[in-house]
Each structure stands twice: as C-alpha cells, then as structure tokens.
Design a protein around this motif. Structure first.
Motif, PDB file in Angstrom:
ATOM      1  N   LEU A 137       2.824   0.873   0.741  1.00  0.00           N
ATOM      2  CA  LEU A 137       1.756   1.180  -0.213  1.00  0.00           C
ATOM      3  C   LEU A 137       1.781   2.647  -0.632  1.00  0.00           C
ATOM      4  O   LEU A 137       1.555   2.970  -1.799  1.00  0.00           O
ATOM      5  CB  LEU A 137       0.395   0.807   0.370  1.00  0.00           C
ATOM      6  N   ALA A 138       2.061   3.527   0.319  1.00  0.00           N
ATOM      7  CA  ALA A 138       2.162   4.948  -0.020  1.00  0.00           C
ATOM      8  C   ALA A 138       3.317   5.188  -0.988  1.00  0.00           C
ATOM      9  O   ALA A 138       3.174   5.912  -1.974  1.00  0.00           O
ATOM     10  CB  ALA A 138       2.337   5.785   1.250  1.00  0.00           C
ATOM     11  N   ALA A 139       4.455   4.570  -0.735  1.00  0.00           N
ATOM     12  CA  ALA A 139       5.615   4.725  -1.619  1.00  0.00           C
ATOM     13  C   ALA A 139       5.324   4.143  -2.998  1.00  0.00           C
ATOM     14  O   ALA A 139       5.708   4.716  -4.023  1.00  0.00           O
ATOM     15  CB  ALA A 139       6.846   4.052  -1.003  1.00  0.00           C
ATOM     16  N   LEU A 140       4.645   3.001  -3.025  1.00  0.00           N
ATOM     17  CA  LEU A 140       4.302   2.381  -4.302  1.00  0.00           C
ATOM     18  C   LEU A 140       3.378   3.289  -5.102  1.00  0.00           C
ATOM     19  O   LEU A 140       3.556   3.470  -6.310  1.00  0.00           O
ATOM     20  CB  LEU A 140       3.637   1.024  -4.065  1.00  0.00           C
ATOM     21  N   GLY A 141       2.389   3.860  -4.418  1.00  0.00           N
ATOM     22  CA  GLY A 141       1.458   4.773  -5.082  1.00  0.00           C
ATOM     23  C   GLY A 141       2.153   5.994  -5.650  1.00  0.00           C
ATOM     24  O   GLY A 141       1.793   6.482  -6.723  1.00  0.00           O
TER      25      GLY A 141
ATOM     26  N   ALA B 159       4.578  -0.632   8.373  1.00  0.00           N
ATOM     27  CA  ALA B 159       5.428  -0.931   7.218  1.00  0.00           C
ATOM     28  C   ALA B 159       4.594  -1.106   5.950  1.00  0.00           C
ATOM     29  O   ALA B 159       4.980  -0.624   4.870  1.00  0.00           O
ATOM     30  CB  ALA B 159       6.263  -2.181   7.484  1.00  0.00           C
ATOM     31  N   VAL B 160       3.458  -1.770   6.060  1.00  0.00           N
ATOM     32  CA  VAL B 160       2.595  -1.960   4.891  1.00  0.00           C
ATOM     33  C   VAL B 160       2.040  -0.621   4.424  1.00  0.00           C
ATOM     34  O   VAL B 160       2.037  -0.319   3.221  1.00  0.00           O
ATOM     35  CB  VAL B 160       1.463  -2.966   5.212  1.00  0.00           C
ATOM     36  N   ASP B 161       1.568   0.193   5.355  1.00  0.00           N
ATOM     37  CA  ASP B 161       1.044   1.515   4.980  1.00  0.00           C
ATOM     38  C   ASP B 161       2.108   2.355   4.281  1.00  0.00           C
ATOM     39  O   ASP B 161       1.830   2.998   3.256  1.00  0.00           O
ATOM     40  CB  ASP B 161       0.510   2.255   6.213  1.00  0.00           C
ATOM     41  N   GLU B 162       3.330   2.338   4.817  1.00  0.00           N
ATOM     42  CA  GLU B 162       4.420   3.102   4.203  1.00  0.00           C
ATOM     43  C   GLU B 162       4.770   2.550   2.824  1.00  0.00           C
ATOM     44  O   GLU B 162       4.987   3.315   1.879  1.00  0.00           O
ATOM     45  CB  GLU B 162       5.655   3.084   5.105  1.00  0.00           C
TER      46      GLU B 162
ATOM     47  N   PRO C 120      -0.413   4.626 -13.242  1.00  0.00           N
ATOM     48  CA  PRO C 120      -1.331   4.802 -12.115  1.00  0.00           C
ATOM     49  C   PRO C 120      -1.013   3.825 -10.987  1.00  0.00           C
ATOM     50  O   PRO C 120      -0.332   2.835 -11.198  1.00  0.00           O
ATOM     51  CB  PRO C 120      -2.693   4.475 -12.732  1.00  0.00           C
ATOM     52  N   ASP C 121      -1.541   4.143  -9.833  1.00  0.00           N
ATOM     53  CA  ASP C 121      -1.375   3.272  -8.668  1.00  0.00           C
ATOM     54  C   ASP C 121      -1.995   1.914  -8.994  1.00  0.00           C
ATOM     55  O   ASP C 121      -3.113   1.854  -9.511  1.00  0.00           O
ATOM     56  CB  ASP C 121      -2.085   3.900  -7.464  1.00  0.00           C
ATOM     57  N   PRO C 122      -1.289   0.805  -8.708  1.00  0.00           N
ATOM     58  CA  PRO C 122      -1.826  -0.519  -9.061  1.00  0.00           C
ATOM     59  C   PRO C 122      -2.937  -1.013  -8.128  1.00  0.00           C
ATOM     60  O   PRO C 122      -3.541  -2.047  -8.405  1.00  0.00           O
ATOM     61  CB  PRO C 122      -0.601  -1.428  -8.959  1.00  0.00           C
TER      62      PRO C 122
END
Length: 142
Positions: free
Chosen positions: A54-58, A49-52, A63-65
C-alpha cells in the motif's frame, strides 16, 4: 453515471484484505503450539507485505487510490473444528485485528452436530468466536 457526479467527490475506499481458511478437522497428532506459531508468522508477514504494498502504491500513483487508513483485514473461515478454529483464534486473539466472516453450509446447530473429534470444546469454541463482539463476526448460514 450522472453528469453531476464526479469521482473526485466520492470518498476513497479503505483498502481491505480477505484471507480464506480451510484445514483439517482432526489435529490430534499435530503440535498445536507449533501450528499456532506458524499461523502467527504468516499473519505477521501478510500484514507487513500489505502495508509495504500500500505504501508503494501510494508513492507510485497520484492521487492515491485508497483512503489514508490502515487496511481492513477479514478472515473468511467456516469455523469447523480443528484447523479452522485454530486459525480463527490466532487471527482474532493475536492483536491482528481480523474481522471474522464465517460462511457455514447448514443451520448453525446442524453444522455443530458434525463436530466429532472434540465435540464439546469445538462447539464452545465456535460459539465463543461468533459471540465475541471484538471479532465483529458475521455468521452466514448458506
């Protein structure tokens, strides 16, 4: 903030997740193998869930935070006998890469004196979890 400092000059933070754990001390009547499996599933699901997220946030932010690094995972766990130690063992031995942070309410030896259900094995487990350099353990005597 100083005018000469711009946020674009600051390094991006590495994402970090902190999971807190407390549980029952007496696991005598519990199927510990089943409990370990449940904890493993939870840790797998949390990492996914965290990996998903973070990918969605990016993808959503430019720019990616965060720095393009895997998230750091910390287990906040007082390492009391029973469930606390069981979860810590799964999180640190299961290839999940958790870093252990152990806030305890007393001086270490006083705290271990409260281990009453399986005192010798609980004390040994506590020491092993804290002393294992792979756990990056920090013991906080509060």
């Amino acid at each position: 903030m100083n005018d000469s400092t711009h946020t674009s000059e600051l390094p991006l933070p590495t994402p970090a997740i902190r999971l807190g754990v407390v549980g029952h001390r007496d696991l005598g009547a519990v199927d510990q193998a089943a409990l370990r499996e449940s904890v493993s599933r939870l840790l797998d699901e949390l990492r996914r869930a965290v990996d998903e997220a973070l990918a969605a946030l990016g993808e959503a932010m430019s720019p990616d935070p965060y720095a393009p690094k895997p998230a750091l995972f910390f287990l906040i766990d007082p390492l009391a006998e029973g469930a606390d130690q069981l979860v810590a063992k799964v999180a640190t031995e299961g290839g999940y890469g958790y870093r252990l942070r152990a806030p305890i309410p007393f001086a270490t030896e006083d705290y271990k004196g409260y281990f009453t259900y399986e005192p010798e094995s609980s004390k040994a487990s506590f020491d092993a979890l804290v002393e294992d350099p792979g756990n990056d353990a920090i013991l906080l005597e509060l």
